[in-house]
Motif scaffolding. Structure first.
Motif, PDB file in Angstrom:
ATOM      1  N   ALA A  97      49.337  44.392  40.730  1.00  0.00           N
ATOM      2  CA  ALA A  97      49.459  43.263  39.798  1.00  0.00           C
ATOM      3  C   ALA A  97      48.971  41.951  40.409  1.00  0.00           C
ATOM      4  O   ALA A  97      48.391  41.114  39.712  1.00  0.00           O
ATOM      5  N   ASP A  98      49.185  41.780  41.672  1.00  0.00           N
ATOM      6  CA  ASP A  98      48.798  40.531  42.334  1.00  0.00           C
ATOM      7  C   ASP A  98      47.480  40.653  43.081  1.00  0.00           C
ATOM      8  O   ASP A  98      47.141  39.785  43.903  1.00  0.00           O
ATOM      9  N   LEU A  99      46.733  41.711  42.821  1.00  0.00           N
ATOM     10  CA  LEU A  99      45.479  41.933  43.538  1.00  0.00           C
ATOM     11  C   LEU A  99      44.460  40.860  43.187  1.00  0.00           C
ATOM     12  O   LEU A  99      44.219  40.566  42.014  1.00  0.00           O
ATOM     13  N   ARG A 100      43.858  40.294  44.205  1.00  0.00           N
ATOM     14  CA  ARG A 100      42.809  39.298  44.013  1.00  0.00           C
ATOM     15  C   ARG A 100      41.748  39.489  45.099  1.00  0.00           C
ATOM     16  O   ARG A 100      42.056  39.811  46.239  1.00  0.00           O
ATOM     17  N   TYR A 101      40.494  39.290  44.721  1.00  0.00           N
ATOM     18  CA  TYR A 101      39.391  39.280  45.680  1.00  0.00           C
ATOM     19  C   TYR A 101      38.607  37.992  45.465  1.00  0.00           C
ATOM     20  O   TYR A 101      38.192  37.698  44.341  1.00  0.00           O
ATOM     21  N   SER A 102      38.382  37.258  46.534  1.00  0.00           N
ATOM     22  CA  SER A 102      37.514  36.088  46.432  1.00  0.00           C
ATOM     23  C   SER A 102      36.065  36.544  46.514  1.00  0.00           C
ATOM     24  O   SER A 102      35.759  37.643  46.995  1.00  0.00           O
ATOM     25  N   LEU A 103      35.164  35.690  46.046  1.00  0.00           N
ATOM     26  CA  LEU A 103      33.744  36.025  46.150  1.00  0.00           C
ATOM     27  C   LEU A 103      33.318  36.180  47.608  1.00  0.00           C
ATOM     28  O   LEU A 103      32.458  37.012  47.925  1.00  0.00           O
ATOM     29  N   HIS A 104      33.911  35.391  48.474  1.00  0.00           N
ATOM     30  CA  HIS A 104      33.600  35.506  49.901  1.00  0.00           C
ATOM     31  C   HIS A 104      33.977  36.892  50.416  1.00  0.00           C
ATOM     32  O   HIS A 104      33.224  37.515  51.188  1.00  0.00           O
ATOM     33  N   GLN A 113      32.707  49.769  49.859  1.00  0.00           N
ATOM     34  CA  GLN A 113      33.914  48.953  49.744  1.00  0.00           C
ATOM     35  C   GLN A 113      33.915  48.169  48.436  1.00  0.00           C
ATOM     36  O   GLN A 113      34.971  47.982  47.810  1.00  0.00           O
ATOM     37  N   PHE A 114      32.750  47.725  48.013  1.00  0.00           N
ATOM     38  CA  PHE A 114      32.636  47.019  46.741  1.00  0.00           C
ATOM     39  C   PHE A 114      33.015  47.950  45.588  1.00  0.00           C
ATOM     40  O   PHE A 114      33.707  47.537  44.645  1.00  0.00           O
ATOM     41  N   GLU A 115      32.588  49.200  45.646  1.00  0.00           N
ATOM     42  CA  GLU A 115      32.958  50.168  44.612  1.00  0.00           C
ATOM     43  C   GLU A 115      34.464  50.401  44.597  1.00  0.00           C
ATOM     44  O   GLU A 115      35.079  50.499  43.524  1.00  0.00           O
ATOM     45  N   ASP A 116      35.067  50.491  45.785  1.00  0.00           N
ATOM     46  CA  ASP A 116      36.519  50.652  45.867  1.00  0.00           C
ATOM     47  C   ASP A 116      37.235  49.445  45.257  1.00  0.00           C
ATOM     48  O   ASP A 116      38.256  49.583  44.573  1.00  0.00           O
ATOM     49  N   ALA A 117      36.707  48.254  45.512  1.00  0.00           N
ATOM     50  CA  ALA A 117      37.311  47.040  44.967  1.00  0.00           C
ATOM     51  C   ALA A 117      37.242  47.037  43.446  1.00  0.00           C
ATOM     52  O   ALA A 117      38.209  46.659  42.768  1.00  0.00           O
ATOM     53  N   GLN A 218      35.788  35.395  37.697  1.00  0.00           N
ATOM     54  CA  GLN A 218      36.854  35.346  36.694  1.00  0.00           C
ATOM     55  C   GLN A 218      37.710  36.607  36.739  1.00  0.00           C
ATOM     56  O   GLN A 218      38.938  36.546  36.614  1.00  0.00           O
ATOM     57  N   TRP A 219      37.040  37.745  36.916  1.00  0.00           N
ATOM     58  CA  TRP A 219      37.753  39.022  36.914  1.00  0.00           C
ATOM     59  C   TRP A 219      38.527  39.247  38.216  1.00  0.00           C
ATOM     60  O   TRP A 219      39.723  39.535  38.194  1.00  0.00           O
ATOM     61  N   ALA A 220      37.841  39.106  39.344  1.00  0.00           N
ATOM     62  CA  ALA A 220      38.432  39.481  40.625  1.00  0.00           C
ATOM     63  C   ALA A 220      39.357  38.423  41.207  1.00  0.00           C
ATOM     64  O   ALA A 220      40.373  38.760  41.821  1.00  0.00           O
TER      65      ALA A 220
END
Length: 248
Positions: A97-104, A113-117, A218-220
């Motif tokens: 629920a709190d998962l976030r990925y920055s563009l960096h 890893q991008f596919e896993d994200a 916006q999504w990640a």
């Protein structure tokens, strides 16, 4: 819904091909003896079918109660399987629920890893997703099912470390395999870069959803759900991005 056979044939298609080849090899009877032999074979086949149908009917009359029981058991098994998938998806959504990925962070990832994200983000948003990327993935890195609508979503991921834009060739590949190979309702191409003008034009033509760097943020990072980005909820239930074969 039908597709032309592409790539590997299914078991049913292989059996149909074998039967057609056998039928084409059958010679038309020429002499009276040939006609008599063919007639006898046909008679034997008809009598055999009648006998089998009679045995089946007799069995059904003796065990009529088994049919409703089988229907109920099958329905129960299907319902239980669906409920298990729903519970698993909800558990994953709560976990992420709190998962976030920055563009960096996304930029620093490897393609796998991008596919896993992307898979994790889909799970966060209540989509029963699994990663299939690799050799021979037929332009699908992640496949998921949006449980509330039962729509199948196929995602092609394009990671870049140089800010390159995805070309129209990728859009054509996704359009050619999303439906025939993966039975997708919605196809999505995700990149941490951008898309060429021609790629955007083709995506609009084929009704393929594009998530570029801005929408990815916006999504990640900002937490906007993929179902909302694809308009899967509400009145239109993803119709904007529903692949053309699903609207026929």
């Amino acid at each position: 819904m039908t597709y032309r056979a592409t790539g590997r044939l299914t078991l049913g298609q292989r059996l149909a091909t074998v039967v057609l080849r056998k039928v084409r090899r059958i010679r038309r009877p020429k002499s009276a003896e040939d006609w008599v032999g063919a007639g006898l074979l046909a008679l034997v086949a008809i009598l055999t079918v009648i006998q089998v149908l009679g045995m089946l009917l007799e069995w059904l009359l003796r065990t009529w109660w088994a049919i409703p029981a089988l229907v109920v058991a099958t329905a129960g098994a299907v319902w239980l399987r669906v409920q298990m998938r729903v519970l698993r998806a909800r558990a994953n959504a709560r976990r992420l629920a709190d998962l976030r990925y920055s563009l960096h962070q996304l930029d620093a990832m490897t393609p796998s890893q991008f596919e896993d994200a992307v898979r994790n983000l889909m799970s966060r948003d209540g989509i029963d997703a699994h990663r299939v990327g690799g050799a021979g993935d037929l332009a699908a890195d992640v496949i998921g099912v949006h449980l509330p609508t039962r729509l199948t979503i196929v995602v092609q991921c394009k990671h870049t470390t140089t800010g390159r834009s995805v070309e129209s060739r990728v859009i054509h590949e996704v359009n050619g395999t999303a439906g025939p190979a993966h039975q997708a309702d919605v196809a999505v191409v995700v990149t941490n870069g951008g898309f060429t003008r021609e790629a955007r034009r083709r995506a609009e033509q084929f009704r393929i959803a594009l998530i570029d760097r801005e929408r990815l943020a916006q999504w990640a990072d900002q937490g906007v759900g993929l179902p909302d980005m694809l308009a899967l909820n509400g009145r239109w239930r993803g119709r904007r991005y529903r692949l053309l074969h699903r609207l026929e």
